[in-house]
Design an enzyme around this catalytic site. Structure first.
Site, PDB file in Angstrom:
ATOM      1  N   GLY A  12       4.893  72.338   0.711  1.00 62.13           N
ATOM      2  CA  GLY A  12       5.207  70.705   0.922  1.00 62.13           C
ATOM      3  C   GLY A  12       4.137  70.441   1.641  1.00 62.13           C
ATOM      4  O   GLY A  12       4.027  69.900   1.889  1.00 62.13           O
ATOM      5  N   ARG A  73       4.409  74.492  -5.005  1.00 63.49           N
ATOM      6  CA  ARG A  73       4.770  76.590  -4.172  1.00 63.49           C
ATOM      7  C   ARG A  73       4.780  77.250  -5.747  1.00 63.49           C
ATOM      8  O   ARG A  73       4.737  77.342  -6.177  1.00 63.49           O
ATOM      9  CB  ARG A  73       6.214  76.968  -3.337  1.00 63.49           C
ATOM     10  CG  ARG A  73       6.505  75.618  -2.389  1.00 63.49           C
ATOM     11  CD  ARG A  73       7.416  75.656  -2.378  1.00 63.49           C
ATOM     12  NE  ARG A  73       8.298  75.009  -1.257  1.00 63.49           N
ATOM     13  CZ  ARG A  73       8.082  74.588  -0.301  1.00 63.49           C
ATOM     14  NH1 ARG A  73       7.047  74.869   0.757  1.00 63.49           N
ATOM     15  NH2 ARG A  73       8.050  73.515   0.554  1.00 63.49           N
ATOM     16  N   ASP A 104       2.744  78.155   6.455  1.00 69.38           N
ATOM     17  CA  ASP A 104       2.946  79.352   6.392  1.00 69.38           C
ATOM     18  C   ASP A 104       2.464  80.218   5.138  1.00 69.38           C
ATOM     19  O   ASP A 104       2.408  80.812   4.949  1.00 69.38           O
ATOM     20  CB  ASP A 104       4.321  80.036   7.330  1.00 69.38           C
ATOM     21  CG  ASP A 104       4.417  80.940   7.613  1.00 69.38           C
ATOM     22  OD1 ASP A 104       3.122  81.493   8.223  1.00 69.38           O
ATOM     23  OD2 ASP A 104       5.173  81.554   7.543  1.00 69.38           O
ATOM     24  N   SER A 106       1.173  79.122   2.462  1.00 69.08           N
ATOM     25  CA  SER A 106      -0.182  78.374   2.136  1.00 69.08           C
ATOM     26  C   SER A 106      -1.067  79.952   2.718  1.00 69.08           C
ATOM     27  O   SER A 106      -2.042  79.856   1.890  1.00 69.08           O
ATOM     28  CB  SER A 106      -0.193  77.567   1.790  1.00 69.08           C
ATOM     29  OG  SER A 106       0.210  76.189   1.867  1.00 69.08           O
ATOM     30  N   THR A 127       2.287  70.326   7.088  1.00 66.31           N
ATOM     31  CA  THR A 127       3.671  70.457   7.315  1.00 66.31           C
ATOM     32  C   THR A 127       4.193  69.055   8.009  1.00 66.31           C
ATOM     33  O   THR A 127       3.833  69.736   9.202  1.00 66.31           O
ATOM     34  CB  THR A 127       4.423  71.961   7.079  1.00 66.31           C
ATOM     35  OG1 THR A 127       5.574  71.739   7.407  1.00 66.31           O
ATOM     36  CG2 THR A 127       3.577  72.974   8.101  1.00 66.31           C
ATOM     37  N   ASP A 129       7.330  70.243   9.335  1.00 68.07           N
ATOM     38  CA  ASP A 129       7.981  71.086   9.670  1.00 68.07           C
ATOM     39  C   ASP A 129       7.341  71.879  11.491  1.00 68.07           C
ATOM     40  O   ASP A 129       8.687  71.813  12.558  1.00 68.07           O
ATOM     41  CB  ASP A 129       8.315  72.776   9.212  1.00 68.07           C
ATOM     42  CG  ASP A 129       8.701  72.605   7.748  1.00 68.07           C
ATOM     43  OD1 ASP A 129       9.813  71.098   8.012  1.00 68.07           O
ATOM     44  OD2 ASP A 129       8.756  73.170   6.982  1.00 68.07           O
ATOM     45  N   ASP A 131       5.392  74.072  12.264  1.00 70.28           N
ATOM     46  CA  ASP A 131       6.019  75.238  12.711  1.00 70.28           C
ATOM     47  C   ASP A 131       4.957  76.601  12.390  1.00 70.28           C
ATOM     48  O   ASP A 131       5.615  77.601  11.862  1.00 70.28           O
ATOM     49  CB  ASP A 131       8.053  75.676  11.428  1.00 70.28           C
ATOM     50  CG  ASP A 131       6.934  75.974   9.820  1.00 70.28           C
ATOM     51  OD1 ASP A 131       5.979  75.100   9.733  1.00 70.28           O
ATOM     52  OD2 ASP A 131       7.635  76.440   9.104  1.00 70.28           O
ATOM     53  N   ARG A 164      32.198  56.225  15.263  1.00 70.58           N
ATOM     54  CA  ARG A 164      32.720  57.052  14.775  1.00 70.58           C
ATOM     55  C   ARG A 164      31.645  58.590  14.757  1.00 70.58           C
ATOM     56  O   ARG A 164      30.492  57.472  15.702  1.00 70.58           O
ATOM     57  CB  ARG A 164      31.761  57.369  13.172  1.00 70.58           C
ATOM     58  CG  ARG A 164      33.376  56.267  12.106  1.00 70.58           C
ATOM     59  CD  ARG A 164      32.504  56.483  10.711  1.00 70.58           C
ATOM     60  NE  ARG A 164      33.674  56.589   9.767  1.00 70.58           N
ATOM     61  CZ  ARG A 164      33.590  55.549   8.476  1.00 70.58           C
ATOM     62  NH1 ARG A 164      32.103  55.246   8.266  1.00 70.58           N
ATOM     63  NH2 ARG A 164      34.961  55.807   7.724  1.00 70.58           N
ATOM     64  N   MET A 171      15.049  67.423   7.897  1.00 71.78           N
ATOM     65  CA  MET A 171      14.570  69.109   7.923  1.00 71.78           C
ATOM     66  C   MET A 171      13.700  70.330   8.586  1.00 71.78           C
ATOM     67  O   MET A 171      14.532  69.921  10.158  1.00 71.78           O
ATOM     68  CB  MET A 171      13.227  68.987   6.207  1.00 71.78           C
ATOM     69  CG  MET A 171      14.100  68.066   5.389  1.00 71.78           C
ATOM     70  SD  MET A 171      12.861  67.988   4.222  1.00 71.78           S
ATOM     71  CE  MET A 171      13.475  67.997   2.821  1.00 71.78           C
ATOM     72  N   ARG A 173      12.660  73.527   7.469  1.00 75.16           N
ATOM     73  CA  ARG A 173      13.016  74.872   7.370  1.00 75.16           C
ATOM     74  C   ARG A 173      13.879  75.264   8.406  1.00 75.16           C
ATOM     75  O   ARG A 173      15.041  75.549   8.481  1.00 75.16           O
ATOM     76  CB  ARG A 173      11.646  75.315   6.588  1.00 75.16           C
ATOM     77  CG  ARG A 173      11.745  76.734   5.657  1.00 75.16           C
ATOM     78  CD  ARG A 173      10.316  76.868   5.425  1.00 75.16           C
ATOM     79  NE  ARG A 173       9.824  76.727   4.535  1.00 75.16           N
ATOM     80  CZ  ARG A 173      10.445  75.932   3.659  1.00 75.16           C
ATOM     81  NH1 ARG A 173      10.812  76.917   2.876  1.00 75.16           N
ATOM     82  NH2 ARG A 173       9.001  75.084   2.801  1.00 75.16           N
ATOM     83  N   ALA A 188      19.923  60.803  20.472  1.00 73.81           N
ATOM     84  CA  ALA A 188      21.716  61.426  19.744  1.00 73.81           C
ATOM     85  C   ALA A 188      22.375  62.156  21.704  1.00 73.81           C
ATOM     86  O   ALA A 188      21.491  62.710  21.847  1.00 73.81           O
ATOM     87  CB  ALA A 188      21.113  62.444  19.281  1.00 73.81           C
ATOM     88  N   GLU A 189      23.504  62.318  21.402  1.00 79.50           N
ATOM     89  CA  GLU A 189      24.412  62.762  21.854  1.00 79.50           C
ATOM     90  C   GLU A 189      23.921  64.724  22.435  1.00 79.50           C
ATOM     91  O   GLU A 189      24.821  64.988  23.313  1.00 79.50           O
ATOM     92  CB  GLU A 189      25.557  62.417  21.839  1.00 79.50           C
ATOM     93  CG  GLU A 189      26.212  61.011  22.822  1.00 79.50           C
ATOM     94  CD  GLU A 189      25.482  60.131  21.529  1.00 79.50           C
ATOM     95  OE1 GLU A 189      25.022  59.727  20.454  1.00 79.50           O
ATOM     96  OE2 GLU A 189      25.149  58.949  22.382  1.00 79.50           O
ATOM     97  N   ILE A 259      13.664  61.760   1.634  1.00 79.01           N
ATOM     98  CA  ILE A 259      12.507  60.847   2.458  1.00 79.01           C
ATOM     99  C   ILE A 259      12.258  61.145   3.984  1.00 79.01           C
ATOM    100  O   ILE A 259      10.469  60.250   3.649  1.00 79.01           O
ATOM    101  CB  ILE A 259      13.984  59.815   2.878  1.00 79.01           C
ATOM    102  CG1 ILE A 259      14.727  60.378   4.416  1.00 79.01           C
ATOM    103  CG2 ILE A 259      14.467  59.187   1.676  1.00 79.01           C
ATOM    104  CD1 ILE A 259      15.444  59.052   5.161  1.00 79.01           C
ATOM    105  N   GLN A 260      12.040  62.316   4.512  1.00 80.08           N
ATOM    106  CA  GLN A 260      11.663  62.752   5.877  1.00 80.08           C
ATOM    107  C   GLN A 260      10.036  63.691   5.600  1.00 80.08           C
ATOM    108  O   GLN A 260       8.546  63.181   6.012  1.00 80.08           O
ATOM    109  CB  GLN A 260      11.449  63.780   6.410  1.00 80.08           C
ATOM    110  CG  GLN A 260      12.805  63.533   6.800  1.00 80.08           C
ATOM    111  CD  GLN A 260      13.645  65.309   7.300  1.00 80.08           C
ATOM    112  OE1 GLN A 260      14.123  65.088   8.326  1.00 80.08           O
ATOM    113  NE2 GLN A 260      14.671  65.153   6.135  1.00 80.08           N
TER     114      GLN A 260
HETATM  115  O1  F6P Z   1       8.274  72.851   4.487  1.00 80.10           O
HETATM  116  C1  F6P Z   1       8.553  71.180   3.960  1.00 80.10           C
HETATM  117  C2  F6P Z   1       9.460  71.249   3.762  1.00 80.10           C
HETATM  118  O2  F6P Z   1       9.989  69.522   3.346  1.00 80.10           O
HETATM  119  C3  F6P Z   1      11.302  71.692   4.176  1.00 80.10           C
HETATM  120  O3  F6P Z   1      11.257  71.105   5.344  1.00 80.10           O
HETATM  121  C4  F6P Z   1      11.854  72.346   3.360  1.00 80.10           C
HETATM  122  O4  F6P Z   1      13.122  72.894   3.680  1.00 80.10           O
HETATM  123  C5  F6P Z   1      11.522  72.226   2.822  1.00 80.10           C
HETATM  124  O5  F6P Z   1       9.778  72.155   2.724  1.00 80.10           O
HETATM  125  C6  F6P Z   1      12.509  71.976   0.914  1.00 80.10           C
HETATM  126  O6  F6P Z   1      11.592  72.958   0.194  1.00 80.10           O
HETATM  127  P1  F6P Z   1      11.559  72.526  -1.591  1.00 80.10           P
HETATM  128  O7  F6P Z   1      10.666  70.855  -1.660  1.00 80.10           O
HETATM  129  O8  F6P Z   1      10.197  73.636  -2.145  1.00 80.10           O
HETATM  130  O9  F6P Z   1      11.832  72.846  -1.515  1.00 80.10           O
END
Ligand code: F6P
Length: 330
Positions: A12, A73, A104, A106, A127, A129, A131, A164, A171, A173, A188-189, A259-260
């Site tokens: 990603g 990927r 990860d 990669s 990334t 994430d 992670d 509301r 995102m 993962r 956020a709550e 968008i993230q």
């Molecule tokens: O690893 C980055 C990420 O944006 C994750 O947050 C998300 O789950 C995943 O990639 C989406 O992957 P793809 O673009 O392959 O659908």
């Protein structure tokens, strides 16, 4: 000795990858090394598709999102034929070192190559994430948090106007960091992420009771729940329906999604990417291999690529952070 470096961005894309490409290129030029940028992650290495990187190519890319080397990927890396083809390309081009900017998956590719190739292999964590073990933050993470905050602030306006309940899915993962920092930063709550759910049924019961209490006590005009993707066995939309049925209050779900991944990197991602790009080339110079460079407690860190996978340590870090900052997070 002059060295030849192969560079890819993989998995990603993340804001700041271009800043890392720039730093690798400029630091390599400083050492009189040559950098070949392979296009489309491991696919470029399999197809021997590359561009020469130099100071002109990386001029003014530090502020740009995405990656000038493109990314993918690559399924072929999961079979032995993929790494074998990569090694052929590395050998044909007389490459001494491979630098991979990615996450990860990669780095698993790096390990498969390392088993059959003698050159230096260095990872740079890129990334949204966050992670990856061995670095406090990955390149792109803070920009993704910033993007999420911008969206959640806007959702808050309409949530307040209509009184509301909103579930905002971010995102990550399988990792809750993006959700945690976005929840704290947006005020956020409540937060929903895997790391804090022991029993899903009990967790949801507790969530519903908390929302009801907050509504009865008129603590806020609106109620925002930041939810990490993949954290429940059902979707954000289903959760919003459950909440609406239980509370009788209008509830909506908003999935922030891709968008993230985009946008100009924030300062901390540009700086991190620059530090790690330089560190990766220096690691090549020092003949290091099979490591990822990261930043821990504001200091450069090196960790074996085999130890970079997301682990339990992160669960605990998230819970510790939540316990310290939960004015209102459930
Ligand atoms: O690893 C980055 C990420 O944006 C994750 O947050 C998300 O789950 C995943 O990639 C989406 O992957 P793809 O673009 O392959 O659908």
């Amino acid at each position: 000795m002059n060295k030849k470096i192969a560079l890819i961005t993989s998995g990603g894309d993340a804001p700041g990858m271009n800043a890392a490409i720039r730093a690798v290129t400029l630091q390599a030029e400083k050492h009189h090394y040559q950098v070949l940028g392979f296009i489309g992650g491991y696919n470029g290495l399999i197809d021997n598709h590359f561009i020469d990187l130099n100071c002109h190519r990386v001029d003014d890319i530090i502020r740009k999102g995405g990656t000038i080397l493109k990314s993918a990927r690559c399924k072929e890396m999961l079979n032995p034929s993929g790494p074998n083809q990569v090694v052929d390309t590395l050998n044909v081009n007389n490459i001494d070192a491979l630098i991979v900017i990615g996450g990860d998956g990669s780095f698993k590719g790096c390990q498969a190559i390392s088993a059959i190739w003698q050159g230096n292999i260095i990872g740079i964590p890129g990334t949204i994430d966050n992670d990856i073990n061995g670095t406090d933050q990955t390149i792109g993470f803070w920009t993704a948090v910033e993007t999420a905050l911008d969206s959640i602030d806007k959702i808050r306006d309409t949530a307040n106007a209509f009184e509301r309940i909103f579930i905002v899915e971010v995102m990550g993962r399988n990792c809750g960091f993006l959700a945690v920092e976005s929840a704290i930063g947006s005020g956020a709550e409540h937060i929903v992420c895997k790391e804090i759910i022991e029993d899903e049924v009990q967790f949801i019961d507790h969530l519903l009771v908390n929302i009801n209490k907050a509504i009865k006590n008129h603590r806020t005009d609106s109620y925002i729940i930041v939810m990490a993707e993949n954290s429940l066995s059902f979707s954000a939309h289903e959760l919003s329906k459950k909440i609406e049925r239980y509370t009788g209050v209008d509830s909506k779900a908003a999935i922030l999604g891709y968008i993230q991944r985009g946008g100009s990197p924030v300062a901390s991602d540009r700086v991190l990417a620059t530090q790690l790009g330089v560190a990766a080339v220096d690691a090549v110079k020092e003949n290091k291999t099979d490591i990822m460079v990261g930043m821990l407690n504001n200091s450069l860190n090196e960790i074996a690529l085999s130890a970079t996978s997301y682990s339990n340590t992160y669960n605990q870090a998230i819970i510790r952070r939540l316990n310290k900052l939960n004015f209102n997070l459930g």
